[in-house]
Design an enzyme around this catalytic site. Sequence first.
Site, PDB file in Angstrom:
ATOM      1  N   GLY A 138     -11.046  45.359 -30.652  1.00 29.69           N
ATOM      2  CA  GLY A 138     -10.097  44.293 -30.987  1.00 29.69           C
ATOM      3  C   GLY A 138      -9.206  43.951 -29.812  1.00 29.69           C
ATOM      4  O   GLY A 138      -8.960  44.785 -28.946  1.00 29.69           O
ATOM      5  N   GLY A 164     -10.242  50.975 -26.941  1.00 35.30           N
ATOM      6  CA  GLY A 164      -9.764  52.063 -27.784  1.00 35.30           C
ATOM      7  C   GLY A 164     -10.824  53.138 -27.923  1.00 35.30           C
ATOM      8  O   GLY A 164     -11.769  53.232 -27.119  1.00 35.30           O
ATOM      9  N   ASP A 179      -2.521  50.415 -32.323  1.00 32.81           N
ATOM     10  CA  ASP A 179      -2.221  51.505 -33.256  1.00 32.81           C
ATOM     11  C   ASP A 179      -1.545  52.704 -32.586  1.00 32.81           C
ATOM     12  O   ASP A 179      -0.976  53.552 -33.274  1.00 32.81           O
ATOM     13  CB  ASP A 179      -3.505  51.994 -33.943  1.00 32.81           C
ATOM     14  CG  ASP A 179      -4.101  50.953 -34.872  1.00 32.81           C
ATOM     15  OD1 ASP A 179      -3.525  49.864 -34.991  1.00 32.81           O
ATOM     16  OD2 ASP A 179      -5.151  51.241 -35.465  1.00 32.81           O
ATOM     17  N   ARG A 188       7.024  41.424 -54.378  1.00 32.33           N
ATOM     18  CA  ARG A 188       6.233  40.522 -53.534  1.00 32.33           C
ATOM     19  C   ARG A 188       5.580  41.314 -52.410  1.00 32.33           C
ATOM     20  O   ARG A 188       6.129  42.318 -51.957  1.00 32.33           O
ATOM     21  CB  ARG A 188       7.111  39.438 -52.916  1.00 32.33           C
ATOM     22  CG  ARG A 188       7.696  38.483 -53.925  1.00 32.33           C
ATOM     23  CD  ARG A 188       6.624  37.503 -54.416  1.00 32.33           C
ATOM     24  NE  ARG A 188       7.227  36.379 -55.102  1.00 32.33           N
ATOM     25  CZ  ARG A 188       7.617  36.368 -56.366  1.00 32.33           C
ATOM     26  NH1 ARG A 188       7.459  37.463 -57.115  1.00 32.33           N
ATOM     27  NH2 ARG A 188       8.160  35.303 -56.904  1.00 32.33           N
ATOM     28  N   HIS A 230      -3.366  40.134 -38.503  1.00 29.95           N
ATOM     29  CA  HIS A 230      -3.604  39.945 -37.069  1.00 29.95           C
ATOM     30  C   HIS A 230      -2.454  39.289 -36.329  1.00 29.95           C
ATOM     31  O   HIS A 230      -2.492  39.209 -35.096  1.00 29.95           O
ATOM     32  CB  HIS A 230      -4.905  39.163 -36.867  1.00 29.95           C
ATOM     33  CG  HIS A 230      -6.109  39.967 -37.271  1.00 29.95           C
ATOM     34  ND1 HIS A 230      -6.515  40.050 -38.579  1.00 29.95           N
ATOM     35  CD2 HIS A 230      -6.934  40.756 -36.557  1.00 29.95           C
ATOM     36  CE1 HIS A 230      -7.569  40.848 -38.650  1.00 29.95           C
ATOM     37  NE2 HIS A 230      -7.845  41.294 -37.437  1.00 29.95           N
ATOM     38  N   GLN A 236       0.121  40.652 -35.827  1.00 26.35           N
ATOM     39  CA  GLN A 236       0.628  41.759 -34.999  1.00 26.35           C
ATOM     40  C   GLN A 236      -0.095  41.899 -33.679  1.00 26.35           C
ATOM     41  O   GLN A 236       0.378  42.563 -32.764  1.00 26.35           O
ATOM     42  CB  GLN A 236       0.455  43.095 -35.754  1.00 26.35           C
ATOM     43  CG  GLN A 236       1.322  43.215 -36.947  1.00 26.35           C
ATOM     44  CD  GLN A 236       0.756  44.200 -37.954  1.00 26.35           C
ATOM     45  OE1 GLN A 236       1.146  45.357 -37.974  1.00 26.35           O
ATOM     46  NE2 GLN A 236      -0.163  43.759 -38.788  1.00 26.35           N
TER      47      GLN A 236
HETATM   48  O1  F6P Z   1      -7.547  49.324 -34.108  1.00 25.15           O
HETATM   49  C1  F6P Z   1      -6.735  48.226 -34.002  1.00 25.15           C
HETATM   50  C2  F6P Z   1      -6.737  47.420 -35.269  1.00 25.15           C
HETATM   51  O2  F6P Z   1      -5.832  46.365 -35.089  1.00 25.15           O
HETATM   52  C3  F6P Z   1      -6.406  48.222 -36.536  1.00 25.15           C
HETATM   53  O3  F6P Z   1      -5.048  48.435 -36.713  1.00 25.15           O
HETATM   54  C4  F6P Z   1      -7.032  47.363 -37.591  1.00 25.15           C
HETATM   55  O4  F6P Z   1      -7.390  48.094 -38.720  1.00 25.15           O
HETATM   56  C5  F6P Z   1      -8.254  46.846 -36.924  1.00 25.15           C
HETATM   57  O5  F6P Z   1      -8.004  46.848 -35.540  1.00 25.15           O
HETATM   58  C6  F6P Z   1      -8.626  45.469 -37.419  1.00 25.15           C
HETATM   59  O6  F6P Z   1      -9.798  45.093 -36.816  1.00 25.15           O
HETATM   60  P1  F6P Z   1     -10.453  43.651 -37.039  1.00 25.15           P
HETATM   61  O7  F6P Z   1      -9.813  42.727 -36.055  1.00 25.15           O
HETATM   62  O8  F6P Z   1     -11.875  43.859 -36.770  1.00 25.15           O
HETATM   63  O9  F6P Z   1     -10.158  43.226 -38.442  1.00 25.15           O
END
Ligand code: F6P
Length: 361
Positions: A14, A118, A143, A277, A283, A285
């Site tokens: 990612g 990663g 993460d 709620r 994403h 983040q």
């Molecule tokens: O490992 C980084 C991360 O952002 C995780 O926090 C999250 O679960 C995963 O990648 C999401 O991946 P994707 O972009 O494939 O949904």
Amino acid sequence: MSRRKTIAVVNGGGDAPGLNAVIRGVVRSAISAHGMRVIGIRNGFDGLIWPEGAKELTEESVSGILPRGGTILGTTNRGNPFAYRSAENGQEVVHDYSNLCLENARRLNIEACIVIGGDGTQHIARDFARKGMNVVGVPKTIDNDLSATDVTFGFDTAIVIATEAIDRLHTTAESHHRIMLIEVMGRDAGWIALHAGIAGGAHIILIPEIPFSFQAVCEAIEKREIRGQHYSLIVVAEGVKLPPADPNGKAIPPAGPGSVANTIAYTLREMLHKEIRVTVLGHVQRGGSPTPFDRVLATRMGVHAVDLVARGEFNRMVCLRGTRIECVPLEKALAEMKLVQPDSEIVHAARAIGTTFGDSA
Ligand code: F6P
């Protein structure tokens, strides 16, 4: 006259804010400090299976990318060249393209490869190193769950974004006397939830490393109600482990990233009869411009990776130890994940200011 050393830069998995800053750090220092050529590999290791998109990166090609999110190289979190899955005649087939990648790297005159990624990507890098490729890894994940480095770039940006989101939800929660859940990333580790939760003044933080019960969460909310605080903010790490059943013995359905906070909210609604709620930050983040901290860390890591290549120190991963950029053997770097320790000082600090983790402590 000696030939210029050619190195490659590849990223996998990612995206994370700061990836472009690493690439820029690699390219600028390789060219100006070491007189090397840099080839950019496109879309992770796919770009070594199909090298047509590989392109020399110049100081011009990395100009202006420092504040940009994403990666100019493109990326993928699928496609391990050692076990590449694809569909042929409606059937899933698995190919080992690793020799083809090594052959293509040779054709491109690549003498060393800087691999930004990663856990998954660094395992592939390690496997290429075992087959003779000269590799230097740069850790990447929002993460922050790689044990070899104190911090990964992207983490700071992620917690800034998550904290701002918590701050914004705080005002609505308080005004409407609601319980607000915010689900943040963290597949295996609760670092984003923990840091953003403390920074945003969350009342309850639920993370994979600390098992929670619905009973304890409800008690924490009810205690706040008794004190006249008719709202609560709950930060949920997407990887949190759900209890098998609610206090009445009703089974909790399985849920994962994207749905786990909603699943928790469903049970809390039944137990508390309050307005609840859910916000799933997702994403958001990972997107957008990196913070200054991440830009600096990413730049230093990129430059250090090139320095290691120049010294012929391969099969290592760059890391941050305290205030210093150092490196560790790649094999060692992948030995274990960095998880939140329930008895750590940071968890103690959160508890000391009244944050609940949904456990009995
Ligand atoms: O490992 C980084 C991360 O952002 C995780 O926090 C999250 O679960 C995963 O990648 C999401 O991946 P994707 O972009 O494939 O949904």
